[in-house]
Design a protein around this motif. Sequence first.
Motif, mmCIF file in Angstrom:
data_model
loop_
_atom_site.group_PDB
_atom_site.id
_atom_site.type_symbol
_atom_site.label_atom_id
_atom_site.label_comp_id
_atom_site.label_asym_id
_atom_site.label_seq_id
_atom_site.Cartn_x
_atom_site.Cartn_y
_atom_site.Cartn_z
ATOM 1 N N GLN A 47 0.879 -1.165 0.000
ATOM 2 C CA GLN A 47 0.000 0.000 0.000
ATOM 3 C C GLN A 47 0.920 1.219 0.000
ATOM 4 O O GLN A 47 1.606 1.483 0.974
ATOM 5 N N GLY A 84 -1.090 -5.541 4.065
ATOM 6 C CA GLY A 84 -0.267 -4.383 3.720
ATOM 7 C C GLY A 84 -0.033 -3.540 4.952
ATOM 8 O O GLY A 84 -0.533 -3.838 6.044
ATOM 9 N N CYS A 143 -5.198 -3.558 3.155
ATOM 10 C CA CYS A 143 -5.418 -4.508 2.074
ATOM 11 C C CYS A 143 -4.804 -5.839 2.505
ATOM 12 O O CYS A 143 -3.748 -5.852 3.160
ATOM 13 N N CYS A 179 -3.718 -0.569 -3.788
ATOM 14 C CA CYS A 179 -3.092 -1.777 -3.241
ATOM 15 C C CYS A 179 -2.570 -2.609 -4.400
ATOM 16 O O CYS A 179 -3.277 -2.817 -5.388
#
Lengths: 113, 115
Positions: free
Chosen positions: A6, A104, A92, A23
């Motif tokens: 991210q 992430g 994400c 993402c």
Amino acid sequence: AQTVTQSQPEMSVQEAETVTLSCTYDTSENNYYLFWYKQPPSRQMILVIRQEAYKQQNATENRFSVNFQKAAKSFSLKISDSQLGDTAMYFCAFKSGYQKVTFGTGTKLQVIP
Amino acid sequence: GAGVSQSPSNKVTEKGKDVELRCDPISGHTALYWYRQSLGQGLEFLIYFQGNSAPDKSGLPSDRFSAERTGGSVSTLTIQRTQQEDSAVYLCASSYGQGRTYEQYFGPGTRLTVT
């Protein structure tokens, strides 16, 4: 090993406007799930939306929708009509088979009144 | 129904002490996960359980960290001889199964502060 990236540590959006969080991921798997989780200041992680990799149609949940580009390994989250309650960290995440979920580093979203 | 619960909500401990963090998963959920979230960071996987077994302990940062699960339900994460770098929020999650289709439900976390 799977990785989830991210690239936007922080974002802000005016109330009622639309914002897109990015993402990207890396995997050699073909079948997997992608998720967006929301973590408000209360710390409680909540699933926002998920996408099955074998489905071409982008998932939608009310004001939340995704743009899933499998070939590009991209999975962005669009929040329409942003509300103050959308202020949170958004993560994400990726899951394949029986492996653990890989997250992430998150995007901190601030909705401005 | 009841969600995932964790206790304590906050824990302050002195460096060198042992701490135990508890997680009560959703009833019927066979998979249980522990994550660590340091300030401003993402989630770092620690360990997961399928039933009472831990097939993947790869995320435990050192041998000071251990976890167990009993009766396919409650799990305890133990940190021995705590260090300041152990300060973080420890999150627990459970899911109905371990397959990719199963959503993880998270608890509110335990904030650990080592002084």
